[in-house]
Design an enzyme around this catalytic site. Sequence first.
Site, PDB file in Angstrom:
ATOM      1  N   THR A  56       0.788  -1.385  -0.402  1.00 38.93           N
ATOM      2  CA  THR A  56       0.372  -0.226  -0.247  1.00 38.93           C
ATOM      3  C   THR A  56       1.174   1.293  -0.141  1.00 38.93           C
ATOM      4  O   THR A  56       2.170   1.388   0.854  1.00 38.93           O
ATOM      5  CB  THR A  56      -0.805   0.130   1.099  1.00 38.93           C
ATOM      6  N   GLY A 307      -9.679   1.326  -3.262  1.00 34.96           N
ATOM      7  CA  GLY A 307      -8.529   1.148  -2.762  1.00 34.96           C
ATOM      8  C   GLY A 307      -7.770   0.687  -2.257  1.00 34.96           C
ATOM      9  O   GLY A 307      -8.108  -0.130  -1.579  1.00 34.96           O
ATOM     10  N   GLU A 308      -6.585   0.810  -1.461  1.00 37.03           N
ATOM     11  CA  GLU A 308      -5.733   0.380   0.016  1.00 37.03           C
ATOM     12  C   GLU A 308      -5.522  -1.123  -0.737  1.00 37.03           C
ATOM     13  O   GLU A 308      -4.833  -1.474  -0.390  1.00 37.03           O
ATOM     14  CB  GLU A 308      -6.287   0.773   1.063  1.00 37.03           C
ATOM     15  N   GLY A 309      -6.085  -1.410  -1.800  1.00 38.12           N
ATOM     16  CA  GLY A 309      -6.047  -2.621  -2.167  1.00 38.12           C
ATOM     17  C   GLY A 309      -6.610  -3.939  -1.044  1.00 38.12           C
ATOM     18  O   GLY A 309      -6.471  -5.219  -1.608  1.00 38.12           O
TER      19      GLY A 309
END
Length: 341
Positions: A56, A307-309
């Site tokens: 991240t 997002g963020e993974g």
Amino acid sequence: MPVPPLDQKAIRVAEARQARLTKPAGSLGRLEELSIRLAGMTGRLDPPLRDAVVFTLAADHGVAAEGVSAYPREVTAQMVLNFLRGGAAINVLAREVGARVVVADIGVDADLPAHPDLHAVKVRRGTDSITHGPAMSLSEAEQAIDVGRVLVRGERLDIALTGDMGIGNTTASAAVICALTGLDPRSVVGRGTGVDDAGLERKIDAVSRALDVNARSIAAGPLETLAAVGGLEIAGLTGVILESAERRKPVIIDGFISGAAALVAAEVEPAVTGYLVASHRSQERGHGEVLVRLGLRPLLDLDLRLGEGTGAALALPIVRAAVRLLNEMATFDEAGVSDRA
């Protein structure tokens, strides 16, 4: 080091085993295809996939000053601190699926406090606004790619997952995608953090201006395009993808920002697409076309745009399950089950 070709022998062995498993041909659908692709990536039918790492990467964007986000720029640094406290969505999901989260400050426009879990790898404090000229220099983009590569080298991993944090990064990603594909901004730019109609128009206008003012750099090549209209975390993720593929490690790409990074990586090294697994189809407008350009089909469609993974983490159990099915299901002969006539 070039990205190695997929292991064709492992692919043939995986295909043959899939054909002998106790099931009608094709009944596992895309899980069959996924298990065969993973064999080709890793060169083995039973890649462990235990050590999963979510990279991240966080950075700020000068284009945020154009009113393209529903949140202030300070949120980037605040969310990095939340990652380090373990309170963000990616932390929750990573704990659930048994993945480690590597948090890196590659370009946050703030002086973050030292923390044992923070990789302080800042290339610069955010980018310049892409609406006025290049986001960064070519050497800075290359440095950010190298940072991503070094992060991969520093981790024990079987599979890499990509993640991001950066206010304004859906605008930069849209600009990268439009520049590399020739798509019109209106077909790519989405609402990102949830901007209203006026905010969406500002984003579309910002991407259009960025493409115009940086046209000469965009014509020069993918790395020049990345430097002109991209972001530091996009460049870092490009390095994560390239390094992982070179090491024959599968890469689960997350959503829109990761898709932009994957496009850049594929332009630099086309063979990289063989090592990519698309976790999900983002709610962002142009993400579906990105996946088409990469030749990928997403495993999930949950209307995510965080997002963020997070999408990559949610897809990890499916990827692991595909490998287990290939290796642990009995064949017709092993089970004493009659095959079809």
